[in-house]
Each structure stands twice: as structure tokens, then as C-alpha cells.
Design a protein around this motif. Structure first.
Motif, short mmCIF file in Angstrom:
data_model
loop_
_atom_site.label_atom_id
_atom_site.label_comp_id
_atom_site.label_asym_id
_atom_site.label_seq_id
_atom_site.Cartn_x
_atom_site.Cartn_y
_atom_site.Cartn_z
N PRO A 120 0.84 -1.21 0.00
CA PRO A 120 0.00 0.00 0.00
C PRO A 120 0.87 1.25 0.00
CG PRO A 120 0.04 -0.98 2.18
CD PRO A 120 0.77 -1.93 1.29
N THR A 121 0.40 2.29 -0.66
CA THR A 121 1.13 3.55 -0.72
C THR A 121 0.38 4.62 0.06
OG1 THR A 121 -0.04 4.26 -2.72
CG2 THR A 121 1.98 2.96 -3.02
N GLN A 122 1.07 5.71 0.33
CA GLN A 122 0.43 6.82 1.02
C GLN A 122 -0.66 7.43 0.16
OE1 GLN A 122 1.21 7.53 4.32
NE2 GLN A 122 -0.75 8.61 4.09
N GLU A 123 -0.48 7.37 -1.15
CA GLU A 123 -1.51 7.88 -2.07
C GLU A 123 -2.80 7.09 -1.92
OE1 GLU A 123 -2.17 8.62 -6.89
OE2 GLU A 123 -0.40 7.55 -6.14
N PHE A 124 -2.69 5.77 -1.80
CA PHE A 124 -3.87 4.94 -1.59
C PHE A 124 -4.56 5.30 -0.28
CE2 PHE A 124 -5.83 1.25 0.40
CZ PHE A 124 -6.72 0.83 -0.58
N MET A 125 -3.76 5.50 0.77
CA MET A 125 -4.33 5.84 2.06
C MET A 125 -5.05 7.17 2.01
SD MET A 125 -3.66 3.22 3.88
CE MET A 125 -4.32 3.90 5.40
N ASN A 126 -4.48 8.15 1.32
CA ASN A 126 -5.12 9.46 1.21
C ASN A 126 -6.48 9.36 0.54
OD1 ASN A 126 -2.89 10.63 2.42
ND2 ASN A 126 -1.93 11.21 0.49
N LYS A 127 -6.57 8.56 -0.51
CA LYS A 127 -7.84 8.38 -1.21
C LYS A 127 -8.86 7.68 -0.30
CE LYS A 127 -5.97 8.22 -5.91
NZ LYS A 127 -5.76 7.40 -7.14
N LEU A 128 -8.37 6.74 0.49
CA LEU A 128 -9.25 6.02 1.40
C LEU A 128 -9.84 6.98 2.44
CD1 LEU A 128 -10.07 3.00 1.69
CD2 LEU A 128 -8.34 2.82 3.47
N TYR A 129 -8.99 7.85 3.00
CA TYR A 129 -9.45 8.81 3.99
C TYR A 129 -10.43 9.81 3.38
CZ TYR A 129 -5.43 7.02 6.58
OH TYR A 129 -4.51 6.23 7.21
N GLU A 130 -10.14 10.25 2.13
CA GLU A 130 -11.04 11.19 1.45
C GLU A 130 -12.42 10.57 1.25
OE1 GLU A 130 -9.06 12.24 -2.13
OE2 GLU A 130 -7.45 13.36 -1.14
N LYS A 131 -12.45 9.29 0.89
CA LYS A 131 -13.72 8.61 0.69
C LYS A 131 -14.49 8.51 2.00
CE LYS A 131 -15.77 4.23 -0.74
NZ LYS A 131 -15.53 2.83 -1.16
N GLN A 132 -13.79 8.15 3.08
CA GLN A 132 -14.44 8.04 4.38
C GLN A 132 -15.01 9.38 4.83
OE1 GLN A 132 -11.55 6.42 7.08
NE2 GLN A 132 -11.78 4.32 6.35
N SER A 133 -14.25 10.45 4.57
CA SER A 133 -14.69 11.78 4.96
C SER A 133 -15.91 12.20 4.15
CB SER A 133 -13.55 12.78 4.77
OG SER A 133 -13.96 14.08 5.10
N ALA A 134 -15.89 11.91 2.84
CA ALA A 134 -17.00 12.28 1.96
C ALA A 134 -18.28 11.55 2.32
CB ALA A 134 -16.63 12.01 0.51
N GLU A 135 -18.12 10.32 2.80
CA GLU A 135 -19.28 9.51 3.16
C GLU A 135 -19.74 9.78 4.59
OE1 GLU A 135 -18.02 5.55 2.47
OE2 GLU A 135 -18.25 5.65 0.28
N GLY A 136 -19.08 10.75 5.24
CA GLY A 136 -19.48 11.10 6.60
C GLY A 136 -19.19 10.01 7.61
N GLY A 137 -18.11 9.27 7.36
CA GLY A 137 -17.75 8.18 8.27
C GLY A 137 -17.46 8.69 9.67
N GLY A 138 -17.89 7.94 10.65
CA GLY A 138 -17.66 8.32 12.04
C GLY A 138 -16.26 7.95 12.49
N ASN A 139 -16.12 7.76 13.77
CA ASN A 139 -14.82 7.42 14.33
C ASN A 139 -14.33 6.08 13.80
OD1 ASN A 139 -12.57 7.47 16.21
ND2 ASN A 139 -13.71 5.93 17.37
#
Length: 507
Positions: A280-299
Motif C-alpha cells: 500500500p502507498t500513502q496515495e492509496f491511504m489518502n484516497k481512502l481517507y477522502e472517501k471516508q470523509s465524503a461519506e461522513g464516516g464516524g470514528n
């Protein structure tokens, strides 16, 4: 009758108290390892690398308080070779480099001074130098004399210590820390690939990682991660090179060593793992976090941990990681759309040149007897006590450290996993030289590493081959080393190659 009844009650109470005290005394006596019961007060001086008002109470709590309870005639003095408090409040000139104390020389002073310490507590990376300089007493004769049982010590500890003393035992440690290769059983089963086994070589593990990696985009399941948290490829290459015992520059800090076949293999391998999405790369992680944030993911209780999330087939983790996995399992029902990973462990990958040695093993509380000890009898008794079965039984409840005796090593929380994965490999051999000296004497030497980061990215992009990039790193790094050698306190200079200005690392 009442007087008789009261007398009987007093007698029974006295008997119970007496039995309780007898049992307590018996337990303390058992833990005392047969120490001298003389009422004479004696001082036992223990030398540690770092002293100070914060470190001493912790050391006493961990190692000496229980001994003092059963040995009231022993008074401990904890002596620090380097005092953090003195360093903290010392006023220095901000325009000049802060002088760094040589830990090894400070330890030697503590052992050779007018009032030398009796016991010395040291890290594994110093042990070979201590034995070569005849600073420690061999413990083998004392072990034989007292028939002190070491048969159940884990190989990682006992063989690691002996290897540093050329087969002689110069120290003992009651605890150690270790790492293993964690793997996801389901991902291997789904891919139809045989899971990893103990003592697999690095090349074999990375080949298996390619076979088990599946999926596209956000649904990608990766084959391997060098640690629990996604990192950039250059840092991964540093982890890999250290596991293979490769050096960035020579022991004098005068010449880069990266332009070699071994380094080329490391960079080519790690760059390929990143390009092919095996790690896994940091770029993949960034996209994952962006998706979670866009979907209103909780803790997210597992923020960044792709192995627990079931997205990485294999990762290297320390013993304490098991506690995190247990907590995840215990609370899985509370987490939406979470399926607990089915996991086990094998030994970390090994080098083909030394298949019995693994990285990420720490023997940090080695206890030895000073060759010039004034109280070597009590020193040995304290070391025996700290390495006794009774002590190991009490300390075996730790979730982050492992005790050295196999008898008291049991899986955390009743779980089932390959415990020997943490105990069968020896640590990387300690150096006979001071590997940290170069960094103390040349604080800016890390500048020689800086060109490597950008050059590694070019290998990933395909604009340079690994060998071309390493040759350029060698040239730029050598320029930094030459400048530091000639002008260690000077300002930034251009590297003479790509026109990049290299500035001193902030201190």
C-alpha cells in the motif's frame, strides 16, 4: 466458659496470622535465590545508561523494589552514565553544535571509576564491545556453581547473548521484545495460495505477496506491508536494507556504500512492489481517507491499520500488536460492516546468508557484573533474582513485553497463535564498533540521505533505473560527506551535481 471461648478465638486468630506470615516469608525466601541472610547493611550499585529524576523511580519500580522487600539488608544506588536532568537544564550556545556525549565511553567511566558500579544494565548493541574490552565477568561459572537453571530460556535470548560473547554468557535479561510476520488466513485461502511459513527468505515472502494481492482501486487487497502503517517506498527500502544489514555509508562517514549490487536489488524490489500495488502507498491511504470523509464516516478505531481492516495479507508487527488484535476481536460486534481478521504469525523474513537471524528483536535490559565490581556476590544474587522463575511468573502478564523463560510464555488472552514465531530467531549481531558514533560526531550527516528520497521516486516513475539512481545518490552523498568532513559547522552548499542546495538539518 466465655474466657475459654475468647482464649480459643485468640489462639485461632494468632495461628492464622502466624501461618499467613510464614507463607509470606516462605515466598520471599523462595524469591531470594538463597541470598545471605546477614543483617549487615550492604550497598549494591547499579549502572544504567540514562539516569535522572524520572528514570530512576521507574527502574526501581520495575526491578529493585521487590528485591529490597525480601532483602532488607541491601540498599540500592542507581547510577546513570548520562543524566537527562543535567542535559535538560544546561545552557548552550545556539550558534554552535550541541556536543553529544559518547554513551559507551560514559558507561566505561562508570565501570572503571573510583567507585565502580557492581551491576551494569545495557542494550544489546553495546554487549560485544563490553565483552571485547573485558568490562564484564563471565556468568557461566556462576551459573554452574549455583546450578541456576537456564534450560527454558528462549533461543532468541540465550543464543543471542552468547553469540555476542563468542559463546560465553556475559549477561542475562528477564524480558525482551520481538516481532513476527502476521498473515491473513482468509486472503490466502481466497487466493488459493499457501500461507507463509517460519524462516522464509525475504525473496520468498515477497513472491508470495505478489500471488495473493488482488483487486482494483479502493477494493485492492495488498500482499505485504513493511509495517502496520502505509509508508513511502524510500522508507520501505530503508527497512529492507537494514534487515539485510546493508550500510548507507562506511563507519568513518567518508564514503557512500549505496552503489552496489545489493542496494540495486533492494531498490529494484521495493520500487517494483510499489509500482505493481503489492504494497500500500500513502496515495492509496489518502484516497481512502477522502472517501471516508465524503461519506461522513464516524470514528475509525483502526485508522490507517490496513491489516486489521483485512486489506493486507501480510505485515510485520511487534508482540504488542496482538493486544490490538484482541481488542478488535472483543469489540467487533460494535463496529459497522467490520469482519474480524482471521490471523496467525510466522517468523519475520530472513536473509539467505543467515537464516537463524531476524530483525526487530530487542534485548534492552541486559544485566551483567562489572569486572571491577566491589560487591559481586550481591550483584550475582540480584541478577539471579531478576531472572528467576518466580520473577518471570509475576511479569508474564505484560501485554507488550515477553519474559525470557518459555514456561511462562503463553498466548495473550487464551488466543491460539504460533508463539514460537517471536522466540526462535536470534537478534541481528551487535557491532564490534560504535555504529552511532558517526551520528554524534557529525550531526548533519543525515543530509547525505536526502538525495536518496527524490531519486527513489524517479525509479518508481521509471525515469531512472535503480543503478542509475544509486550512482547519482553516491555522487551527491559523497559531496555532502566531504563537505561535513572539511567544514562540519559550515552552512549549506550546492551539491555540484543537480544544483540542489543542501542545508544543515535543524538541530
Amino acid at each position: 466458659m466465655n474466657n475459654k471461648r475468647m482464649s480459643g478465638m485468640r489462639l485461632r486468630k494468632f495461628t492464622i496470622v502466624s501461618l499467613t506470615l510464614a507463607l509470606l516469608v516462605g515466598l520471599l525466601a523462595a524469591c531470594s535465590s538463597g541470598s545471605d541472610e546477614s543483617a549487615e547493611k550492604r550497598v549494591l550499585r547499579i549502572g544504567v545508561l540514562y539516569g535522572g529524576s524520572d528514570n530512576e523511580p521507574y527502574f526501581r519500580q520495575q526491578y529493585t523494589d521487590m528485591y529490597e522487600m525480601s532483602h532488607p539488608n541491601i540498599e540500592f544506588e542507581i547510577v546513570g552514565a548520562i543524566n537527562y536532568d543535567e542535559q535538560r537544564f544546561e545552557q548552550t550556545d545556539s550558534t554552535k553544535p550541541v556536543p553529544q556525549a559518547d554513551p559507551y565511553e560514559k558507561m566505561k567511566e562508570m565501570l572503571n571509576g573510583q567507585n565502580p558500579v557492581d551491576v551494569v544494565v545495557l542494550d544489546y548493541n553495546m554487549l560485544r564491545r563490553f565483552t571485547q574490552d573485558n568490562l564484564l565477568q563471565p556468568l557461566d561459572p556462576l551459573v554452574a556453581q549455583d546450578k541456576f537453571d537456564l534450560s527454558d530460556y528462549v533461543p532468541t535470548v540465550i543464543e543471542g547473548i552468547k553469540s555476542a560473547g563468542d559463546g560465553t554468557l556475559y549477561a542475562l535479561t528477564p524480558t525482551f521484545s520481538s516481532s513476527a510476520l502476521f498473515y491473513n488466513k482468509k486472503l490466502f485461502s481466497d487466493a488459493g495460495v499457501t500461507p507463509p511459513t517460519d524462516k522464509m527468505q525475504w525473496s520468498e515472502v515477497l513472491n508470495v505477496a505478489r500471488q495473493v494481492a488482488k483487486g482494483e482501486g479502493e477494493d485492492r487487497n495488498f500482499g505485504f506491508s513493511f509495517n502496520r502503517w502505509a509508508s513511502d517506498g524510500f522508507n520501505n527500502s530503508q527497512v529492507y536494507s537494514q534487515a539485510l544489514q546493508l550500510k548507507m555509508f562506511d563507519d568513518k562517514g567518508e564514503k557512500m556504500l549505496v552503489n552496489s549490487d545489493q542496494w540495486e536489488e533492494v531498490w529494484s524490489t521495493v520500487a517494483s512492489l510499489e509500482k505493481d500495488a503489492i504494497t500500500p502507498t500513502q496515495e492509496f491511504m489518502n484516497k481512502l481517507y477522502e472517501k471516508q470523509s465524503a461519506e461522513g464516516g464516524g470514528n475509525d478505531p483502526f485508522y490507517g491499520d490496513l491489516f486489521i481492516k483485512g486489506k493486507v495479507a501480510m505485515t510485520i508487527g511487534d508482540y504488542g500488536y496482538i493486544n490490538e488484535l484482541k481488542k478488535a476481536s472483543d469489540n467487533a460486534s460494535k463496529i459497522k460492516d467490520f469482519e474480524m481478521v482471521d490471523w496467525d504469525v510466522v517468523t519475520v523474513p530472513v536473509s539467505p546468508t543467515d537464516p537463524d537471524v531476524g530483525g526487530s528483536i530487542s534485548l534492552s535490559q541486559l544485566m551483567g557484573i562489572n569486572s571491577k565490581a566491589q560487591n559481586d556476590k550481591d550483584a550475582w544474587d540480584f541478577i539471579k533474582y531478576s531472572n528467576s522463575k518466580e520473577w518471570a511468573k509475576l511479569k508474564s502478564r505484560s501485554l507488550y513485553e515477553m519474559v525470557a523463560r518459555k514456561e511462562f510464555l503463553t498466548p495473550i488472552g487464551g488466543m491460539q497463535y504460533n508463539l514460537e514465531a517471536f522466540t526462535s530467531l536470534k537478534p541481528l549481531p551487535p557491532s564490534s564498533t560504535d555504529s552511532e558514533k558517526i551520528y554524534r560526531e557529525n550531526p548533519g550527516i543525515w543530509e547525505a540521505q536526502q538525495p536518496g528520497y527524490e531519486l527513489f521516486q524517479e525509479v518508481v516513475k521509471g525515469t531512472k533505473t535503480a543503478r542509475e539512481a544509486l550512482a547519482e545518490w553516491e555522487t551527491k552523498g559523497n559531496a555532502v560527506l566531504e563537505r561535513i568532513k572539511n567544514n562540519p559547522t559550515g552552512g549549506g552548499v550546492t551539491d555540484g551535481g543537480g544544483g540542489i542546495e543542501i542545508m544543515p538539518v535543524p538541530r
